[in-house]
Every structure is written in structure tokens, then in C-alpha cells.
Scaffold this motif. Structure first.
Motif, mmCIF file in Angstrom:
data_model
loop_
_atom_site.group_PDB
_atom_site.id
_atom_site.type_symbol
_atom_site.label_atom_id
_atom_site.label_comp_id
_atom_site.label_asym_id
_atom_site.label_seq_id
_atom_site.Cartn_x
_atom_site.Cartn_y
_atom_site.Cartn_z
ATOM 1 N N ASN A 405 0.928 -1.183 -0.027
ATOM 2 C CA ASN A 405 0.043 0.040 0.080
ATOM 3 C C ASN A 405 0.885 1.156 0.117
ATOM 4 O O ASN A 405 0.576 2.289 -0.685
ATOM 5 C CB ASN A 405 -0.852 0.137 1.295
ATOM 6 C CG ASN A 405 -2.339 -0.556 1.132
ATOM 7 O OD1 ASN A 405 -2.596 -1.052 -0.090
ATOM 8 N ND2 ASN A 405 -3.010 -1.117 2.128
ATOM 9 N N MET A 406 2.164 1.245 0.696
ATOM 10 C CA MET A 406 2.810 2.429 0.926
ATOM 11 C C MET A 406 3.597 2.551 -0.405
ATOM 12 O O MET A 406 3.622 3.711 -0.987
ATOM 13 C CB MET A 406 3.854 2.075 2.033
ATOM 14 C CG MET A 406 3.322 2.269 3.313
ATOM 15 S SD MET A 406 4.342 1.666 4.667
ATOM 16 C CE MET A 406 5.746 2.796 4.275
ATOM 17 N N ARG A 407 3.749 1.566 -0.952
ATOM 18 C CA ARG A 407 4.685 1.563 -2.388
ATOM 19 C C ARG A 407 3.611 2.161 -3.566
ATOM 20 O O ARG A 407 3.960 3.155 -4.273
ATOM 21 C CB ARG A 407 5.078 0.533 -2.757
ATOM 22 C CG ARG A 407 5.625 0.531 -4.311
ATOM 23 C CD ARG A 407 6.248 -0.967 -4.679
ATOM 24 N NE ARG A 407 7.645 -1.270 -3.984
ATOM 25 C CZ ARG A 407 8.373 -2.286 -4.348
ATOM 26 N NH1 ARG A 407 7.902 -3.188 -5.259
ATOM 27 N NH2 ARG A 407 9.396 -2.408 -3.620
ATOM 28 N N GLN A 408 2.237 1.672 -3.281
ATOM 29 C CA GLN A 408 1.292 2.243 -4.363
ATOM 30 C C GLN A 408 1.010 3.574 -4.147
ATOM 31 O O GLN A 408 1.007 4.448 -5.188
ATOM 32 C CB GLN A 408 0.018 1.427 -4.051
ATOM 33 C CG GLN A 408 -0.976 1.708 -5.142
ATOM 34 C CD GLN A 408 -2.345 0.787 -4.968
ATOM 35 O OE1 GLN A 408 -2.888 0.784 -3.791
ATOM 36 N NE2 GLN A 408 -2.802 0.208 -5.972
ATOM 37 N N VAL A 409 1.093 4.075 -3.061
ATOM 38 C CA VAL A 409 0.803 5.619 -2.719
ATOM 39 C C VAL A 409 1.692 6.502 -3.067
ATOM 40 O O VAL A 409 1.650 7.457 -3.890
ATOM 41 C CB VAL A 409 0.474 5.812 -1.218
ATOM 42 C CG1 VAL A 409 0.769 7.311 -0.986
ATOM 43 C CG2 VAL A 409 -0.688 5.264 -0.676
ATOM 44 N N VAL A 410 3.261 6.204 -2.913
ATOM 45 C CA VAL A 410 4.501 6.798 -3.295
ATOM 46 C C VAL A 410 4.399 6.605 -4.775
ATOM 47 O O VAL A 410 4.684 7.884 -5.321
ATOM 48 C CB VAL A 410 5.630 6.142 -2.505
ATOM 49 C CG1 VAL A 410 6.881 6.781 -3.050
ATOM 50 C CG2 VAL A 410 5.541 6.250 -1.009
ATOM 51 N N GLU A 411 4.321 5.595 -5.315
ATOM 52 C CA GLU A 411 4.415 5.589 -6.676
ATOM 53 C C GLU A 411 3.204 6.269 -7.649
ATOM 54 O O GLU A 411 3.572 6.884 -8.507
ATOM 55 C CB GLU A 411 4.539 4.149 -7.328
ATOM 56 C CG GLU A 411 5.870 3.359 -6.851
ATOM 57 C CD GLU A 411 5.807 1.819 -7.319
ATOM 58 O OE1 GLU A 411 4.801 1.663 -7.798
ATOM 59 O OE2 GLU A 411 6.940 1.452 -7.094
ATOM 60 N N GLY A 412 2.119 6.410 -6.843
ATOM 61 C CA GLY A 412 0.895 7.213 -7.187
ATOM 62 C C GLY A 412 1.283 8.591 -7.389
ATOM 63 O O GLY A 412 0.480 9.356 -8.182
ATOM 64 N N HIS A 413 2.242 9.308 -6.617
ATOM 65 C CA HIS A 413 2.603 10.379 -6.747
ATOM 66 C C HIS A 413 3.936 10.635 -7.472
ATOM 67 O O HIS A 413 4.726 11.593 -7.286
ATOM 68 C CB HIS A 413 2.879 10.810 -5.255
ATOM 69 C CG HIS A 413 1.784 11.339 -4.651
ATOM 70 N ND1 HIS A 413 0.991 10.335 -3.958
ATOM 71 C CD2 HIS A 413 0.916 12.389 -4.513
ATOM 72 C CE1 HIS A 413 -0.194 10.842 -3.446
ATOM 73 N NE2 HIS A 413 -0.104 12.153 -3.919
ATOM 74 N N GLY A 414 4.455 9.603 -8.290
ATOM 75 C CA GLY A 414 5.543 9.733 -8.967
ATOM 76 C C GLY A 414 6.998 9.444 -8.225
ATOM 77 O O GLY A 414 7.913 9.949 -8.801
#
Length: 457
Positions: A405-414
Motif C-alpha cells: 500500500n505504501m509503495r502504491q501511494v508513493v508511486e502514485g505521486h511519481g
């Protein structure tokens, strides 16, 4: 045309097909060794499969089934030796490799039998077809199988999945070879080319069934993971909202008590009441304390986690520039900080030495990037899959989504998320670019703060 004119597949070819099929899945799985050692292990595996096939070929026909069981066991040993996977995964991919080997070997021998029937004989034709068919078939199998091995997802093989694969492989093998055992069954062929065609067609159907079976399991697992991640995101957001409500209530109580204390101080008997009020004020002082980062959402999350750490005897240190993350919404911040701190608290709380119960959080800017860093003291070794530690909980299928989930959030912001185990410290770093409009706005505010240029410039 009779079976005597067209004998069955040579044992050496079968061994090479089995080895090649194992190699397809070994290349797709985690390797147990470095490339040089892996090459040696694969060479030993080829020798083992060839030896087993030659030995089985000398056994009486009544022990034909035992010979095939030995070949399957040898394939299992090769996959187990070279791939760093669980016992169930070894069994699952051995079943798939066995059907693939049967399909390619049968298809090659069917083409060769046809070539012989057309008058093309000799070792050159046989070897040429083997190189062409085996090379194209196993390369194609690797390419189409690769889509079922995404780098960010590991296929969890449970008992039902293993039994399903073994059952499909077993039925495929029995149906494809029944004509070689007896021609007096409803599923047997009576002519050589018919027998070869049935074997190839049934093996193809079995391989397609196993391929579809894995695709279906992968999609089901993706759906389970997405639902679990969504539940976790909602839970983190609900925790944030609940923490915000609790902190608001406590702060209101704190201010009410301060007024109450002020009113009492105006009463008589100052010595006794002053002592009592000092103690009362001291006892409620912590409830009015709140982490101040410049970001209301982070203030709420960190205040709640600080209180939780205090209850568990964990020292939480925060050096956080909350304004640097003002471009992130409450859901994203809750998922990023909530999951990271929950994992850190869960890891450090059981430590017997209170001096080791340490959690650190830092947020600061580096040019056009925001660095978010979580650290906690950690004991023991970790195993990683695609840069994310494997969950240590028994129910792995329903756990281990916090870091995803953390990776998804971070990658969602580039941005990018990296995880390391550094000298007894578990470190999670998120590097997130500041949106261009935020940078422009901050630059404009800095220019306005400088004021108009001095005269003469």
C-alpha cells in the motif's frame, strides 16, 4: 505403417524435453544459486534425467508406470535444487513442466514420424527437427508463461492449487498414453499416426488447462490483494478520523479543566489547593500535548501514534516538516504513515530490552523532492520479494499488504519506495517529487517575502 516402423520417442529426447521444461519454470522463478553455480546444477539435473530415462527404458514393460514416476521425481529434484521456492510450489511447477515436456516431445515426434512417412529419414532430419521444434516450443512457452509471473506479485500455491495441478497433469498423461497401453478402449487409437495425434492433442489440452488454471488463480489472488489493500486503506483513514475526533475531545477537556483550575485558584486555602491543583494540572498536561508538524493530518496521525508508543514503552522520535507533504491527501498520508508506524510498532513492541524499542520518523525536502524516512530497531534476518520483505505471519495470503500500500501511494505521486535492513535497523525511504504547481507557488511566496527590489537596482 506400424508401431514397429515408427518406434516411440527415444529416451534421450524425452530426458532433454523434461529438462528443458524444468528450465522454463526455473528461469521464471527465484533462483537458489548464482548463474555459474546454477549452470552447474542444471548440468547435473540433465545428467540425472538422462540417467533415469535410460534406466527406465531397460525396465520390463510391466514397470512402465514406475519408470514414469521416477522421471517425475527426477524433475521434482531438479526444480527443487535450482529454484528457491516452497515444497508446494516445486510440486505445482513440476506438474506443469511434466505436461509441457510431454507436449513438446510428442509434437516433435509426430512431425518426425510424418517426415519418415514422406521419405525423409536420417539423423540430420531427426536432430534438425528436434532443434527447431524444441527451441521454438520452449522459447514460446517461456514467453507466454512470463505474463503469469509479474515482478510485483508472487503466486501463492495452496494445497488446493497443488492438487488441482497434479490432477490435471495426471489425467492428461493417462489419456494421452492410453493408446500405448491398450488399443481396446473408447479413447484409444488403432493406427500409429492416429495414436501420435491423440497424444499430442491431449497434451495440448492439458497444457492449456494448466495455463488457464494459473491465470485464473493469479486473477483471483489479484482481486483478493486489491480488496485487502482497499480494506487497509479504509481502515487507516478511519483510524485517522477516529484519532482526530479523540484528540479534539481531549483538547476540549483540557481547555475546560484549565478554566476549572483557574476558577478554583481564586478560592481560599491557597496552600493545600495550590498543591492539589499543581498535581492535577501536571497529570492532565500530556493530554493537551500534540505533535505540531505544520500539517493537520500528520499532526493527528503522529499524535495518536505517539500516545500508542508511550503506552507500549516505545520511544518515537519525529523530525517532520509536515508542510512539505501538503500536496498529499488524507487517504494517502494515512496509508503511508499509518502502515509504516503500525509495522514499526508491531516489530519493536515485543523486544525485551526497552532501550531497543526505538522508532524514528523524518520528513524533509531535498530540492524538488520530499524525503520520508521511517526507521525502527529490528532483530533477525528478513527475506525479500521484489524489494518487499516476506510476511512472517502464517496466513501470508491475507497479510503483507501494508508495504505494498505504501509503495502504491508513493508511486502514485511519481515517487519511489525503497526498503533496507541496515545493521539492526529496518529502514523505509520514500522519495516523492513535489508537484510543479506546488513548487511554483512556493517560489512565488518566497519572492513576495523578499519584497520589492531596493532602489538603484
Amino acid at each position: 505403417m506400424t508401431p514397429e516402423v515408427l518406434p516411440d520417442i527415444p529416451r534421450g529426447f524425452t530426458a532433454f524435453a523434461e529438462w528443458s521444461a524444468c528450465l522454463v519454470y526455473i528461469l521464471l522463478l527465484r533462483k537458489r544459486f548464482t548463474p555459474p553455480v546454477l549452470g552447474l546444477a542444471l548440468g547435473l539435473g540433465l545428467g540425472l534425467l538422462w540417467s533415469v530415462q535410460i534406466f527406465a527404458g531397460k525396465m520390463p514393460i510391466a514397470l512402465w508406470t514406475l519408470g514414469m514416476a521416477m522421471a517425475v521425481a527426477a524433475m521434482y529434484a531438479v526444480v527443487a535444487l535450482c529454484a528457491d521456492v516452497s515444497t508446494r510450489e516445486v510440486g505445482y511447477f513440476t506438474a506443469r513442466a511434466f505436461v509441457l515436456a510431454e507436449l513438446v516431445a510428442s509434437f516433435h515426434w509426430q512431425l518426425y514420424s510424418y517426415a519418415v512417412d514422406q521419405g525423409f529419414t536420417g539423423l540430420t532430419v531427426q536432430i534438425g527437427l528436434l532443434v527447431l521444434v524444441y527451441g521454438a516450443a520452449f522459447t514460446g512457452a517461456y514467453l507466454i508463461e512470463r505474463r503469469h509471473f509479474p515482478p510485483d506479485q508472487r503466486l501463492e500455491i495452496d494445497r488446493r492449487g497443488l492438487l488441482s495441478a497434479v490432477a490435471i497433469a495426471g489425467v492428461t498423461f493417462l489419456m494421452s498414453n492410453v493408446s500405448f497401453v491398450s488399443s481396446n478402449t473408447p479413447f484409444s487409437g488403432r493406427f500409429p499416426f492416429e495414436i501420435f495425434y491423440i497424444r499430442t492433442l491431449v497434451d495440448l489440452a492439458g497444457y492449456v488447462a494448466l495455463y488457464a488454471h494459473q491465470g485464473q488463480r493469479l486473477e483471483l489472488q489479484r482481486a483478493v490483494e486489491v480488496e485487502a489493500m482497499n480494506r487497509m486503506l479504509r481502515s487507516q483513514h478511519e483510524q485517522y478520523l477516529q484519532s482526530k475526533r479523540n484528540i479534539d475531545i481531549v483538547n476540549r477537556k483540557y481547555h475546560d479543566l484549565k478554566h476549572f483550575v483557574t476558577a478554583i485558584r481564586t478560592e481560599n486555602d491557597p496552600e493545600a489547593k495550590a498543591t492539589y491543583l499543581d498535581r492535577l494540572e501536571e497529570s492532565i498536561r500530556g493530554y493537551g500535548a500534540q505533535v505540531q508538524t505544520g500539517n493537520p493530518v500528520l499532526d493527528t496521525i503522529l499524535t495518536a501514534k505517539t500516545a500508542q508508543c508511550a503506552e507500549l514503552g516505545i520511544t518515537l522520535t519525529c523530525v517532520v516538516d509536515g508542510a512539505a507533504l501538503s500536496f498529499m491527501d488524507a487517504m494517502g498520508l494515512s496509508a503511508l504513515f499509518g502502515n509504516a508506524l503500525d509495522n514499526a510498532i508491531e516489530s519493536t513492541a515485543p523486544l525485551p530490552d526497552p532501550d531497543n524499542r526505538l522508532v524514528r520518523v523524518a520528513v524533509y525536502t531535498q530540492g524538488a523532492l520530499v524525503m520520508v524516512r521511517f526507521e525502527n530497531y529490528h532483530v533477525g534476518d528478513l527475506e525479500f520479494d521484489d524489494g518487499i520483505p516476506r510476511t512472517t505471519k502464517r496466513d501470508a495470503l491475507n497479510h503483507g499488504y501494508g508495504l505494498r500500500n505504501m509503495r502504491q501511494v508513493v508511486e502514485g505521486h511519481g515517487g519511489s519506495l525503497t526498503i533496507h535492513d541496515e545493521a539492526d535497523w529496518f529502514v523505509v525511504r520514500a522519495l516523492i517529487p513535489v508537484p510543479a504547481e506546488r513548487r511554483s507557488r512556493a517560489l512565488a511566496q518566497d519572492v513576495d517575502a523578499l519584497g520589492p527590489p531596493a532602489a538603484g537596482y
